[in-house]
Design an enzyme around this catalytic site. Structure first.
Site, PDB file in Angstrom:
ATOM      1  CB  ALA A  18     190.250  61.437  -8.418  1.00 24.69           C
ATOM      2  CE1 TYR A 160     206.643  65.187 -10.188  1.00 23.69           C
ATOM      3  CE2 TYR A 160     207.718  65.450 -12.322  1.00 23.69           C
ATOM      4  CZ  TYR A 160     206.635  65.230 -11.616  1.00 23.69           C
ATOM      5  OH  TYR A 160     205.338  64.888 -12.439  1.00 23.69           O
TER       6      TYR A 160
HETATM    7  P1  NAP Z   1     197.742  68.676  -9.410  1.00 23.92           P
HETATM    8  O1  NAP Z   1     196.670  69.482 -10.386  1.00 23.92           O
HETATM    9  O2  NAP Z   1     198.777  69.416  -8.397  1.00 23.92           O
HETATM   10  O3  NAP Z   1     196.711  67.597  -8.514  1.00 23.92           O
HETATM   11  C1  NAP Z   1     197.557  66.799  -7.339  1.00 23.92           C
HETATM   12  C2  NAP Z   1     196.513  65.859  -7.084  1.00 23.92           C
HETATM   13  O4  NAP Z   1     197.036  64.843  -6.275  1.00 23.92           O
HETATM   14  C3  NAP Z   1     195.462  66.523  -6.132  1.00 23.92           C
HETATM   15  O5  NAP Z   1     194.115  65.825  -6.314  1.00 23.92           O
HETATM   16  C4  NAP Z   1     196.031  66.394  -4.640  1.00 23.92           C
HETATM   17  O6  NAP Z   1     194.750  66.262  -3.746  1.00 23.92           O
HETATM   18  C5  NAP Z   1     196.369  65.001  -5.000  1.00 23.92           C
HETATM   19  N1  NAP Z   1     197.571  64.524  -3.694  1.00 23.92           N
HETATM   20  C6  NAP Z   1     198.655  65.195  -3.766  1.00 23.92           C
HETATM   21  N2  NAP Z   1     199.416  64.488  -2.536  1.00 23.92           N
HETATM   22  C7  NAP Z   1     198.388  63.773  -2.261  1.00 23.92           C
HETATM   23  C8  NAP Z   1     198.336  62.647  -1.245  1.00 23.92           C
HETATM   24  N3  NAP Z   1     199.493  62.723  -0.241  1.00 23.92           N
HETATM   25  N4  NAP Z   1     197.282  61.775  -0.929  1.00 23.92           N
HETATM   26  C9  NAP Z   1     196.404  62.072  -1.742  1.00 23.92           C
HETATM   27  N5  NAP Z   1     196.260  62.884  -2.579  1.00 23.92           N
HETATM   28  C10 NAP Z   1     197.223  63.702  -2.914  1.00 23.92           C
HETATM   29  O7  NAP Z   1     198.465  67.734 -10.265  1.00 23.92           O
HETATM   30  P2  NAP Z   1     198.400  67.089 -11.887  1.00 23.92           P
HETATM   31  O8  NAP Z   1     198.998  68.139 -12.579  1.00 23.92           O
HETATM   32  O9  NAP Z   1     197.236  66.932 -12.044  1.00 23.92           O
HETATM   33  O10 NAP Z   1     199.137  65.823 -11.628  1.00 23.92           O
HETATM   34  C11 NAP Z   1     198.848  64.476 -11.436  1.00 23.92           C
HETATM   35  C12 NAP Z   1     199.796  63.501 -11.583  1.00 23.92           C
HETATM   36  O11 NAP Z   1     200.613  63.546 -13.066  1.00 23.92           O
HETATM   37  C13 NAP Z   1     200.880  63.702 -10.463  1.00 23.92           C
HETATM   38  O12 NAP Z   1     201.390  62.366 -10.452  1.00 23.92           O
HETATM   39  C14 NAP Z   1     202.125  64.491 -11.515  1.00 23.92           C
HETATM   40  O13 NAP Z   1     203.485  64.089 -11.049  1.00 23.92           O
HETATM   41  C15 NAP Z   1     201.869  64.005 -12.661  1.00 23.92           C
HETATM   42  N6  NAP Z   1     202.172  64.699 -14.043  1.00 23.92           N
HETATM   43  C16 NAP Z   1     201.910  65.871 -13.962  1.00 23.92           C
HETATM   44  C17 NAP Z   1     202.274  66.729 -15.160  1.00 23.92           C
HETATM   45  C18 NAP Z   1     201.823  68.225 -15.600  1.00 23.92           C
HETATM   46  O14 NAP Z   1     202.630  68.889 -16.045  1.00 23.92           O
HETATM   47  N7  NAP Z   1     200.727  68.637 -14.729  1.00 23.92           N
HETATM   48  C19 NAP Z   1     203.251  66.270 -16.002  1.00 23.92           C
HETATM   49  C20 NAP Z   1     203.656  64.904 -15.965  1.00 23.92           C
HETATM   50  C21 NAP Z   1     203.094  64.205 -14.772  1.00 23.92           C
HETATM   51  P3  NAP Z   1     194.246  67.918  -3.053  1.00 23.92           P
HETATM   52  O15 NAP Z   1     193.510  68.439  -4.261  1.00 23.92           O
HETATM   53  O16 NAP Z   1     193.336  67.225  -1.996  1.00 23.92           O
HETATM   54  O17 NAP Z   1     195.409  68.585  -2.669  1.00 23.92           O
END
Ligand code: NAP
Length: 252
Positions: A18, A160
């Site tokens: 988050a 993925y």
């Molecule tokens: P993001 O901006 O890269 O943020 C990822 C978040 O996950 C960060 O808060 C990170 O923490 C945390 N994280 C990663 N590995 C972790 C672990 N092992 N333990 C605890 N926290 C962890 O990603 P996002 O784009 O917001 O994506 C969020 C979710 O939506 C993901 O599951 C992603 O696969 C999914 N999603 C994203 C998209 C897209 O286009 N962006 C599309 C479909 C689905 P830190 O900040 O501390 O590193």
């Protein structure tokens, strides 16, 4: 906000990942709806602290909690800490995830394991940790962050896609197990959302993805948080085992 617009008042939510992007918007949305929020992060301490402050500006309590959600002992500590300081969780949002971009023939076993751990094993661990609490309450909302690639499969994103597709199956199976206990389990499968996860894309790729999307733009974190907020409501108790895909029409 009047009490009627704070339907999650008295509830506690854990949102994994988050500190940034979609998870940050989800934490804020749930706080806006009145929930206390555990703001989980892996490395981004300062960002998570900021998100917790943003949540508290809606008049709730929020707590940043560092935990690597791929590790069982960290997940146990996350749930215990949230329970102690905010109350036993009613809502779990398995949002933390990592992307990977490589053809299957170039994907190493290490990379495969990392992607499966963050996107599929972590939701398993977190659900397993909160379920005894939710079963005791005979109430709960578990929302798993999948992806359109978990539905349709993405070239260059086989690991993925497999992880996110597995998460959809986990969602459907767990919904059947937990329905009798008053716990709903749903998946949200976003299209392309403008977050740090897209950092690898050049401006031309971003532009063509926007143009390919029927609504003509990339998604925002708030587009996704709105859906999560809806699924988290007590009033959404008849929705379970479903995959909702806010994707601007990219896949139908
Ligand atoms: P993001 O901006 O890269 O943020 C990822 C978040 O996950 C960060 O808060 C990170 O923490 C945390 N994280 C990663 N590995 C972790 C672990 N092992 N333990 C605890 N926290 C962890 O990603 P996002 O784009 O917001 O994506 C969020 C979710 O939506 C993901 O599951 C992603 O696969 C999914 N999603 C994203 C998209 C897209 O286009 N962006 C599309 C479909 C689905 P830190 O900040 O501390 O590193």
């Amino acid at each position: 906000m009047s009490p009627s617009t704070r339907p999650l008042e008295g509830q506690t939510a854990i949102v994994t990942g988050a500190s940034r992007g979609i998870g940050r918007a989800i934490a804020q949305e749930l706080a806006k709806l009145g929930a206390f929020v555990a703001v989980n992060y892996l490395h981004s301490k300062e960002y998570a602290e900021q998100v917790a402050l943003e949540c508290e500006s809606f008049g709730t309590k929020a707590l940043p909690v560092q935990a690597d959600v791929t590790k069982p002992e960290d997940v146990t500590r996350l749930v215990e800490t949230a329970s102690l300081y905010l109350g036993k969780p009613d809502i779990l949002v398995n949002n933390a995830g990592i992307a990977s971009h490589s053809l299957l023939i170039d994907t190493t076993e290490y990379e495969w394991n990392q992607v499966i751990a963050a996107n599929l094993k972590a939701p398993f661990l977190c659900a397993k940790a909160v379920l005894p609490i939710m079963i005791q309450k005979q109430y709960g909302r578990i929302i798993n962050m999948s992806s359109i690639w978990g539905i349709a499969g993405g070239s260059g994103e086989v690991a993925y896609s497999a992880a996110k597709g597995g998460l959809i199956s986990l969602t459907k199976a767990l919904a059947k197990e937990m329905g009798p206990s008053g716990i709903t389990v749903n998946a949200v499968a976003p299209g392309v959302v403008d977050t740090d996860m897209l950092a690898g894309l050049n401006p031309e790729d971003r532009e063509s993805l926007s143009q390919e999307t029927p609504v003509g733009r990339l998604g925002t974190p708030q587009d996704i948080a709105t859906v999560v907020g809806f699924l988290a409501l007590p009033a959404s108790g008849f929705i379970t085992g479903q995959v909702i895909s806010p994707n601007g029409g990219l896949i139908t």
